[in-house]
Enzyme design. Structure first.
Site, PDB file in Angstrom:
ATOM      1  N   GLU A  65     -11.684  -2.578 -20.393  1.00  0.00           N
ATOM      2  CA  GLU A  65     -11.787  -4.037 -20.296  1.00  0.00           C
ATOM      3  C   GLU A  65     -10.471  -4.767 -20.562  1.00  0.00           C
ATOM      4  OE1 GLU A  65     -15.167  -5.713 -22.333  1.00  0.00           O
ATOM      5  OE2 GLU A  65     -16.367  -3.960 -21.800  1.00  0.00           O
TER       6      GLU A  65
ATOM      7  N   ASP B 223      -4.492  -3.481 -18.526  1.00  0.00           N
ATOM      8  CA  ASP B 223      -3.440  -2.459 -18.674  1.00  0.00           C
ATOM      9  C   ASP B 223      -3.507  -1.749 -20.027  1.00  0.00           C
ATOM     10  OD1 ASP B 223      -2.514  -3.168 -16.136  1.00  0.00           O
ATOM     11  OD2 ASP B 223      -1.077  -4.614 -16.920  1.00  0.00           O
TER      12      ASP B 223
ATOM     13  N   MET C  12      -4.053  -6.789  -7.282  1.00  0.00           N
ATOM     14  CA  MET C  12      -3.553  -7.791  -8.228  1.00  0.00           C
ATOM     15  C   MET C  12      -4.666  -8.731  -8.698  1.00  0.00           C
ATOM     16  SD  MET C  12      -0.593  -6.579  -8.390  1.00  0.00           S
ATOM     17  CE  MET C  12       0.461  -7.733  -9.267  1.00  0.00           C
TER      18      MET C  12
ATOM     19  N   HIS D 215       0.377   1.093 -13.194  1.00  0.00           N
ATOM     20  CA  HIS D 215       1.128  -0.082 -13.633  1.00  0.00           C
ATOM     21  C   HIS D 215       2.597   0.303 -13.720  1.00  0.00           C
ATOM     22  CE1 HIS D 215       1.849  -3.928 -15.526  1.00  0.00           C
ATOM     23  NE2 HIS D 215       2.595  -3.293 -16.417  1.00  0.00           N
TER      24      HIS D 215
ATOM     25  N   GLY E  27       0.776  -1.229   0.000  1.00  0.00           N
ATOM     26  CA  GLY E  27       0.000   0.000   0.000  1.00  0.00           C
ATOM     27  C   GLY E  27       0.810   1.282   0.000  1.00  0.00           C
TER      28      GLY E  27
HETATM   29  C1  GAR Z   1       3.302  -1.050  -7.486  1.00  0.00           C
HETATM   30  O1  GAR Z   1       4.580  -1.104  -8.071  1.00  0.00           O
HETATM   31  C2  GAR Z   1       2.225  -1.051  -8.548  1.00  0.00           C
HETATM   32  O2  GAR Z   1       2.571  -0.309  -9.692  1.00  0.00           O
HETATM   33  C3  GAR Z   1       2.171  -2.511  -8.886  1.00  0.00           C
HETATM   34  O3  GAR Z   1       2.228  -3.155  -7.631  1.00  0.00           O
HETATM   35  C4  GAR Z   1       3.000  -2.346  -6.723  1.00  0.00           C
HETATM   36  C5  GAR Z   1       2.196  -2.104  -5.484  1.00  0.00           C
HETATM   37  O4  GAR Z   1       2.966  -1.464  -4.498  1.00  0.00           O
HETATM   38  N1  GAR Z   1       0.977  -2.834  -9.577  1.00  0.00           N
HETATM   39  C6  GAR Z   1       0.888  -3.824 -10.470  1.00  0.00           C
HETATM   40  O5  GAR Z   1       1.824  -4.546 -10.744  1.00  0.00           O
HETATM   41  C7  GAR Z   1      -0.470  -3.979 -11.109  1.00  0.00           C
HETATM   42  N2  GAR Z   1      -0.438  -4.979 -12.122  1.00  0.00           N
HETATM   43  P1  GAR Z   1       2.264  -0.738  -3.262  1.00  0.00           P
HETATM   44  O6  GAR Z   1       1.313  -1.758  -2.634  1.00  0.00           O
HETATM   45  O7  GAR Z   1       3.396  -0.411  -2.356  1.00  0.00           O
HETATM   46  O8  GAR Z   1       1.552   0.458  -3.785  1.00  0.00           O
END
Ligand code: GAR
Length: 210
Positions: free
Chosen positions: A142, A145, A90, A109, A12
């Site tokens: 839809e 990414d 996710m 992303h 988070g």
């Molecule tokens: C971040 O790097 C975000 O961009 C990625 O997960 C991480 C979450 O970190 N998101 C994805 O890969 C989505 N497919 P966080 O929980 O510290 O914000």
């Protein structure tokens, strides 16, 4: 101020960056809830410590994806957010879910979309010999990414980078980029039309303000 619910699955840090940004009196949005699909998500305790209501919907307690999403949608119906920010959530949202919040769901992303959508994005960027990497905040449509870009930031790829070191460098620019993108959308300067095209009433899509 627009009401925002943040979806997380993990630590988070993006959620916390959005929270910090929305604490500014002139920020056009406030975070009114956090939803996680993981009871173990580290971000939950951080949100609670800030007084933000949190709600957990673990997929394994529902018969299927439709039932899981129905539970999440019911909670959203109570909260009535204007915007949803996916921040390390996710899980893919169904077309029906996305349609319920058309043009009102943002995602971050950790790649320069449309390059490297999906998982293992940093390994794929390194394998491709990329010299730059970065992050993208986009409207959710839809296709995974695939939605239109709201804001992006770039970092260098160094010769001895591993997926972990690159991910950490990208994450440092994610936080400011997501806050800047949310500000643009919440203030109405950037919006997505029903046909998926984007209207920009401002060119200030660069989080550095150039
Ligand atoms: C971040 O790097 C975000 O961009 C990625 O997960 C991480 C979450 O970190 N998101 C994805 O890969 C989505 N497919 P966080 O929980 O510290 O914000």
């Amino acid at each position: 101020r627009k009401r925002v619910v943040v979806f997380i699955s993990g630590g988070g840090s993006n959620m916390m960056a959005l929270l910090a940004a929305t604490e500014a009196a002139d920020f056009p949005a406030e975070i009114v809830g956090v939803i996680s699909d993981k009871a173990s998500a580290g971000g939950l305790a951080k949100a609670e410590a800030k007084g933000i209501p949190t709600f957990v919907f673990e997929r394994k307690f529902y018969a299927g994806k439709a039932e899981h999403e129905a539970a999440v949608l019911a909670k959203l119906g109570e909260i009535a957010p204007d915007l949803i920010c996916l921040a390390g959530y996710m899980r893919l949202l169904s077309a029906d879910f996305i349609r319920s919040y058309e043009g009102r769901i943002l995602n971050i992303h950790p790649s320069l979309l449309p390059l490297f959508p999906g998982l293992h994005t940093h390994q794929r960027a390194i394998d491709a010999g990329m010299k730059v990497a970065g992050c993208t905040v986009h409207f959710v449509t839809e296709g995974m990414d695939e939605g239109p870009v709201i804001a992006q930031s770039v970092v260098p790829v160094l010769i001895d980078d591993t997926p972990e070191t690159l991910a950490a460098r990208v994450l440092t620019v994610e936080h400011q980029t997501y806050a800047a993108a949310l500000k643009l959308v919440a203030s109405g300067k950037v919006s997505m039309r029903g046909d998926g095209s984007v209207e920009r009433l401002s060119s200030e899509t660069d989080p550095a303000g150039r």
